[in-house]
Design a protein around this motif. Structure first.
Motif, PDB file in Angstrom:
ATOM      1  N   LYS A 100     -26.090 -21.947  54.116  1.00  0.00           N
ATOM      2  CA  LYS A 100     -26.453 -23.292  53.551  1.00  0.00           C
ATOM      3  C   LYS A 100     -26.993 -23.227  52.012  1.00  0.00           C
ATOM      4  N   ASN A 101     -28.023 -22.529  52.051  1.00  0.00           N
ATOM      5  CA  ASN A 101     -28.997 -22.721  50.851  1.00  0.00           C
ATOM      6  C   ASN A 101     -28.240 -21.840  49.659  1.00  0.00           C
ATOM      7  N   VAL A 102     -27.474 -20.912  49.660  1.00  0.00           N
ATOM      8  CA  VAL A 102     -27.027 -19.929  48.667  1.00  0.00           C
ATOM      9  C   VAL A 102     -25.747 -20.222  48.275  1.00  0.00           C
ATOM     10  N   MET A 103     -24.908 -20.130  49.447  1.00  0.00           N
ATOM     11  CA  MET A 103     -23.426 -20.384  49.452  1.00  0.00           C
ATOM     12  C   MET A 103     -22.899 -21.921  49.489  1.00  0.00           C
ATOM     13  N   LYS A 104     -23.989 -22.755  49.759  1.00  0.00           N
ATOM     14  CA  LYS A 104     -23.806 -24.075  49.758  1.00  0.00           C
ATOM     15  C   LYS A 104     -22.601 -24.424  50.640  1.00  0.00           C
ATOM     16  N   THR A 105     -22.799 -23.828  51.980  1.00  0.00           N
ATOM     17  CA  THR A 105     -21.662 -24.245  52.877  1.00  0.00           C
ATOM     18  C   THR A 105     -22.510 -24.610  54.291  1.00  0.00           C
ATOM     19  N   SER A 106     -22.164 -25.843  54.250  1.00  0.00           N
ATOM     20  CA  SER A 106     -22.857 -26.382  55.598  1.00  0.00           C
ATOM     21  C   SER A 106     -22.012 -27.509  56.342  1.00  0.00           C
ATOM     22  N   ASP A 107     -21.190 -28.162  55.619  1.00  0.00           N
ATOM     23  CA  ASP A 107     -20.395 -29.285  56.171  1.00  0.00           C
ATOM     24  C   ASP A 107     -18.995 -28.807  56.869  1.00  0.00           C
ATOM     25  N   ALA A 108     -18.574 -27.630  56.374  1.00  0.00           N
ATOM     26  CA  ALA A 108     -17.318 -26.881  56.559  1.00  0.00           C
ATOM     27  C   ALA A 108     -17.322 -26.602  58.055  1.00  0.00           C
ATOM     28  N   LEU A 117     -42.814 -20.552  35.338  1.00  0.00           N
ATOM     29  CA  LEU A 117     -43.410 -21.587  34.574  1.00  0.00           C
ATOM     30  C   LEU A 117     -42.665 -22.944  35.079  1.00  0.00           C
ATOM     31  N   ASN A 118     -41.048 -22.758  35.457  1.00  0.00           N
ATOM     32  CA  ASN A 118     -40.572 -23.860  35.962  1.00  0.00           C
ATOM     33  C   ASN A 118     -41.002 -24.617  37.060  1.00  0.00           C
ATOM     34  N   CYS A 119     -41.934 -23.902  37.902  1.00  0.00           N
ATOM     35  CA  CYS A 119     -42.595 -24.569  39.063  1.00  0.00           C
ATOM     36  C   CYS A 119     -43.795 -25.396  38.321  1.00  0.00           C
ATOM     37  N   MET A 120     -43.621 -26.664  38.832  1.00  0.00           N
ATOM     38  CA  MET A 120     -44.668 -27.951  38.272  1.00  0.00           C
ATOM     39  C   MET A 120     -45.488 -28.047  39.487  1.00  0.00           C
ATOM     40  N   ARG A 121     -45.490 -27.360  40.562  1.00  0.00           N
ATOM     41  CA  ARG A 121     -46.564 -27.178  41.623  1.00  0.00           C
ATOM     42  C   ARG A 121     -46.335 -28.791  42.341  1.00  0.00           C
ATOM     43  N   CYS A 122     -45.144 -29.430  42.288  1.00  0.00           N
ATOM     44  CA  CYS A 122     -45.084 -30.739  42.715  1.00  0.00           C
ATOM     45  C   CYS A 122     -45.311 -30.662  44.481  1.00  0.00           C
ATOM     46  N   GLY A 123     -44.868 -29.564  45.054  1.00  0.00           N
ATOM     47  CA  GLY A 123     -44.983 -29.672  46.702  1.00  0.00           C
ATOM     48  C   GLY A 123     -43.767 -29.840  47.398  1.00  0.00           C
ATOM     49  N   PHE A 124     -42.811 -30.311  46.782  1.00  0.00           N
ATOM     50  CA  PHE A 124     -41.593 -31.077  47.413  1.00  0.00           C
ATOM     51  C   PHE A 124     -40.845 -29.815  48.238  1.00  0.00           C
ATOM     52  N   CYS A 125     -41.186 -28.644  47.967  1.00  0.00           N
ATOM     53  CA  CYS A 125     -40.653 -27.615  48.953  1.00  0.00           C
ATOM     54  C   CYS A 125     -41.402 -27.275  50.114  1.00  0.00           C
ATOM     55  N   LEU A 141     -46.255 -12.011  50.540  1.00  0.00           N
ATOM     56  CA  LEU A 141     -44.739 -11.849  50.077  1.00  0.00           C
ATOM     57  C   LEU A 141     -43.995 -11.382  51.050  1.00  0.00           C
ATOM     58  N   SER A 142     -44.635 -10.331  51.903  1.00  0.00           N
ATOM     59  CA  SER A 142     -43.963 -10.030  53.174  1.00  0.00           C
ATOM     60  C   SER A 142     -43.613 -10.727  54.233  1.00  0.00           C
ATOM     61  N   LEU A 143     -44.486 -11.942  54.148  1.00  0.00           N
ATOM     62  CA  LEU A 143     -44.474 -12.739  55.523  1.00  0.00           C
ATOM     63  C   LEU A 143     -43.327 -13.695  55.070  1.00  0.00           C
ATOM     64  N   CYS A 144     -42.779 -13.799  53.825  1.00  0.00           N
ATOM     65  CA  CYS A 144     -41.751 -14.798  53.384  1.00  0.00           C
ATOM     66  C   CYS A 144     -40.322 -14.374  54.004  1.00  0.00           C
ATOM     67  N   LEU A 145     -39.789 -15.260  54.691  1.00  0.00           N
ATOM     68  CA  LEU A 145     -38.457 -14.898  55.231  1.00  0.00           C
ATOM     69  C   LEU A 145     -37.207 -14.585  54.347  1.00  0.00           C
ATOM     70  N   GLY A 146     -37.425 -15.083  52.942  1.00  0.00           N
ATOM     71  CA  GLY A 146     -36.431 -15.179  51.934  1.00  0.00           C
ATOM     72  C   GLY A 146     -35.270 -15.948  52.388  1.00  0.00           C
ATOM     73  N   CYS A 147     -35.475 -17.030  53.216  1.00  0.00           N
ATOM     74  CA  CYS A 147     -34.480 -17.865  53.575  1.00  0.00           C
ATOM     75  C   CYS A 147     -33.947 -18.829  52.575  1.00  0.00           C
ATOM     76  N   ARG A 148     -34.676 -19.061  51.577  1.00  0.00           N
ATOM     77  CA  ARG A 148     -34.331 -19.686  50.400  1.00  0.00           C
ATOM     78  C   ARG A 148     -34.324 -21.341  50.529  1.00  0.00           C
ATOM     79  N   ALA A 149     -34.822 -21.717  51.725  1.00  0.00           N
ATOM     80  CA  ALA A 149     -34.772 -23.216  52.011  1.00  0.00           C
ATOM     81  C   ALA A 149     -35.533 -23.865  50.945  1.00  0.00           C
ATOM     82  N   CYS A 150     -36.483 -23.220  50.023  1.00  0.00           N
ATOM     83  CA  CYS A 150     -37.199 -24.104  49.120  1.00  0.00           C
ATOM     84  C   CYS A 150     -36.477 -24.250  47.682  1.00  0.00           C
ATOM     85  N   GLU A 151     -35.242 -23.785  47.656  1.00  0.00           N
ATOM     86  CA  GLU A 151     -34.456 -23.709  46.556  1.00  0.00           C
ATOM     87  C   GLU A 151     -33.702 -25.087  46.422  1.00  0.00           C
TER      88      GLU A 151
END
Ligand code: SF4
Ligand code: SF4
Length: 441
Positions: A338-346, A24-32, A75-85
């Protein structure tokens, strides 16, 4: 083909297990939408977007939609990359929803006997057993070194396989000797005054096929002033299982790792593979229904750091002189790092500290390369589309070196280089291997 009985079971489990609040958290804004590679490469199909997939999961949970082939395909075509998060203003934990949905479908769908046999071999018979991983890697080594590889290439044997698999065979690293794989020490001292005690997560693939990268990681940690403990009792992180609907096995391995690392009493737990790190850092979520384990998992995840982050934290790039010959270098993010461990600058900080190089950022460097575990084998068509776009962006930088921080991304970038027939001019390398090269020059 899913039978009616299986669909009913899946629907019931969606109703019981899928997190209503999260859906229900998804408010369908489409930002992802602009961050989703499958949405873009499928020609902007809602069905292959994060928002579309969440809507499908919700509709199945509510009994409005049957979990048919179309739902499964999406669902199987999803990469699971979590760039949407990271781009979601509602903070929807899409990765958790996907994992649960895949587990429900997988556990309630009868597989054909050959598929079941392959899954059992890979998920239960191979990955949880490091000695068997070594044996399989040893066999690959025999294939590479005995002349069999040359013969197979000469007679075009690999042409019998799908193109991406055949090309993958060309880019596999030259595997180490069995003796080297077995000789992993349990402790390594800091090379200068000790500043931290760290425990190293070796990983199943990383400590066999990518042994050299693990060795380079340990060397850099020693140079940075770390005493290193390498627990023998550790296991595969379970990511492959968790992402493929084998949650129970993933939980089993998570518990084994938590126990093994608790005993080290280390300040930090270090990984050098974004895919493993992201799964390890989610152990608290994986064990959320077991209160005692949840607390232990929380303590474990708090200590987790990627190698690039700890090197920056310990000022490795300021204390050690890094130099390479004049060349353009670019960096491909590991999506999970990057998306889960939040490490992209290092990683970028470390690369920019190397004297002699010209660092150039690639367009959409944080977009998935299409590797995603075994996605490039089972969803080859979409994976190659994504890879072709990635290579176009990599070529635009004119980089001679593409740096990554995960074995899957590394092989995928090598695959891209091979497909573009650029192997004479361009190389792909793990960041720690490049850093060690820069130290030794
Ligand atoms: S950005 Fe978040 S809230 Fe918006 S559609 Fe995507 S998942 Fe839903
Ligand atoms: S995980 Fe990646 S591929 Fe899947 S919906 Fe999110 S952005 Fe798209």
């Amino acid at each position: 083909m899913t039978t009616l009985l299986e669909q009913n079971k899946i629907q019931q489990e969606f109703a019981d297990r899928m997190n209503e609040d999260e859906l229900l958290n998804c408010m369908r804004c489409g930002f992802c939408l602009p961050s989703c590679p499958t949405y873009i490469e499928s020609g902007f199909q809602e069905l292959h977007s994060p928002r579309g997939r969440i809507a499908l999961m919700k509709a199945v949970k509510d009994g409005i939609l049957e979990p048919d082939e179309e739902v499964e395909r999406s669902l199987s075509l999803c990469l699971g990359c979590r760039a949407c998060e990271p781009v979601c203003p509602s903070g929807v934990k899409y990765g958790h929803l996907l994992e649960e949905a895949r587990d429900i479908i997988q556990q309630n769908k009868k597989q054909s006997l050959p598929v079941q046999a392959v899954r059992n071999t890979v998920f239960k018979g191979l990955f949880p057993h490091q000695n068997r991983m070594r044996t399989v890697t040893g066999l690959l080594g025999f294939y590479q070194k005995s002349g069999l590889q040359k013969v197979s290439r000469k007679i075009g044997f690999m042409k019998l396989f799908p193109e991406s698999l055949a090309t993958m065979e060309k880019v596999l690293p030259s595997v180490p000797k069995m003796k080297e794989m077995k000789n992993r020490p349990e402790f390594l001292p800091a090379e200068k005054k000790k500043t931290k005690k760290v425990a190293f997560f070796t990983g199943c693939l990383m400590d066999t096929m990518f042994l050299e990268t693990n060795n380079a990681t340990l060397k850099l940690l020693q140079m940075a002033g770390c005493d290193i403990v390498i627990p023998k009792a550790q296991a595969c992180c379970g990511a492959l299982h968790g992402h493929s609907g084998e949650k129970a096995k993933a939980i089993e391995m998570a518990k084994k790792n938590i126990e093994a690392f608790e005993q080290t009493n280390a300040d930090f737990i270090i990984t050098n593979a974004g895919g493993c790190g992201a799964f390890l850092i989610d152990y608290d979520h994986l064990l959320k229904n077991e209160p005692e384990w949840y607390l232990r998992a929380k303590a474990f995840t708090k200590k987790l750091k990627d190698i690039s982050q700890i090197l920056v934290d310990l000022d490795f790039h300021k204390n050690v002189s890094l130099k390479l010959s004049k060349q353009v270098i670019t960096y491909q993010d590991s999506c999970h790092l990057k998306n889960v461990m939040k490490t992209s600058d290092a990683p970028r900080t470390l690369l920019k500290a190397i004297n002699g190089i010209d660092y150039r950022e690639m367009e959409d460097s944080d977009r998935c390369c299409g590797s995603a575990g075994i996605y490039n084998i089972i969803e080859s068509e979409m994976s190659m589309k994504i890879l072709d776009t990635k290579m176009k962006n990599a070529k635009a930088t004119q980089a001679a070196t593409i740096v990554t921080a995960n074995p899957g991304c590394l092989l995928q970038m090598k695959l891209g280089i091979e497909r573009e027939e650029l192997s004479e001019q361009v190389r792909a390398i793990h960041i720690v291997d490049l850093l060690l090269e820069a130290v030794n020059r």
